[in-house]
Write a protein that holds these residues in place. Structure first.
Motif, PDB file in Angstrom:
ATOM      1  N   ALA A  29       1.003  -1.234   0.017  1.00 37.46           N
ATOM      2  CA  ALA A  29      -0.006  -0.088   0.058  1.00 37.46           C
ATOM      3  C   ALA A  29       0.672   1.089   0.082  1.00 37.46           C
ATOM      4  CB  ALA A  29      -0.952   0.009   1.364  1.00 37.46           C
ATOM      5  N   ARG A  31       1.397   5.046  -0.071  1.00 33.70           N
ATOM      6  CA  ARG A  31       0.775   6.371   0.160  1.00 33.70           C
ATOM      7  C   ARG A  31       1.716   7.776  -0.128  1.00 33.70           C
ATOM      8  NH1 ARG A  31      -2.156   3.265   0.402  1.00 33.70           N
ATOM      9  NH2 ARG A  31      -3.570   2.491   1.928  1.00 33.70           N
ATOM     10  N   ASN A  60      -6.345   2.894  -7.075  1.00 38.21           N
ATOM     11  CA  ASN A  60      -5.926   4.123  -6.898  1.00 38.21           C
ATOM     12  C   ASN A  60      -7.029   4.920  -6.199  1.00 38.21           C
ATOM     13  OD1 ASN A  60      -5.801   7.073  -8.621  1.00 38.21           O
ATOM     14  ND2 ASN A  60      -4.586   6.999  -6.745  1.00 38.21           N
ATOM     15  N   LYS A  64      -3.756   7.404  -2.485  1.00 37.63           N
ATOM     16  CA  LYS A  64      -3.285   6.004  -2.366  1.00 37.63           C
ATOM     17  C   LYS A  64      -3.018   4.882  -3.546  1.00 37.63           C
ATOM     18  CE  LYS A  64      -7.065   5.636   0.958  1.00 37.63           C
ATOM     19  NZ  LYS A  64      -7.863   5.044   1.547  1.00 37.63           N
ATOM     20  N   ASP A  66      -2.764   1.038  -4.082  1.00 37.27           N
ATOM     21  CA  ASP A  66      -2.789  -0.390  -3.504  1.00 37.27           C
ATOM     22  C   ASP A  66      -2.164  -1.291  -4.816  1.00 37.27           C
ATOM     23  OD1 ASP A  66      -3.284   0.320  -0.913  1.00 37.27           O
ATOM     24  OD2 ASP A  66      -5.412   0.126  -1.584  1.00 37.27           O
TER      25      ASP A  66
END
Ligand SMILES: C[C@H](O)[C@H](O)[C@H]1CNC2=NC(N)=NC(=O)C2=N1
Length: 96
Positions: A29, A31, A60, A64, A66
């Protein structure tokens, strides 16, 4: 490309985990500061993925991203996933 497996792959990387579910896959993940940084990350990764002919699964929302990596042909995690993961980690470190 032979399978190395998610277990071995996460030991060679930082911040990656074994992905939940049936498949042998790894996940992280990411950020970022904002959408602009997240999208810059995705854009540069997309070009690398095309060069490698190896593509991430990702999701997205705003800042973020992932990511899930696996290799369909090998039915699991391979050196290609390790290489793409390493590229993404270096890129993310630069983008902050
Ligand atoms: C047809 C195409 O070359 C294949 O589907 C490639 C493309 N990108 C890929 N990406 C990933 N992550 N795994 C693969 O097995 C894979 N295979």
């Amino acid at each position: 490309m032979s399978k190395i497996g998610a277990d071995a792959a996460i030991k060679a990387l930082k911040g990656w985990k074994i992905a939940e579910g049936e498949r042998d896959a790894i996940t992280k993940a990411y950020r970022f500061a904002d959408f602009k940084a997240a999208f810059a990350f995705m854009s540069a990764t997309a070009l690398k993925a095309e060069q490698m002919d190896h593509h991430p699964e990702w999701f997205n929302v705003y800042n973020k991203v992932d990511v899930i990596l696996t290799t369909h042909d090998a039915d699991g995690v391979t050196q290609k996933d390790l290489e793409l993961a390493g590229f993404m980690d270096q890129l993310a470190a630069r983008l902050g």
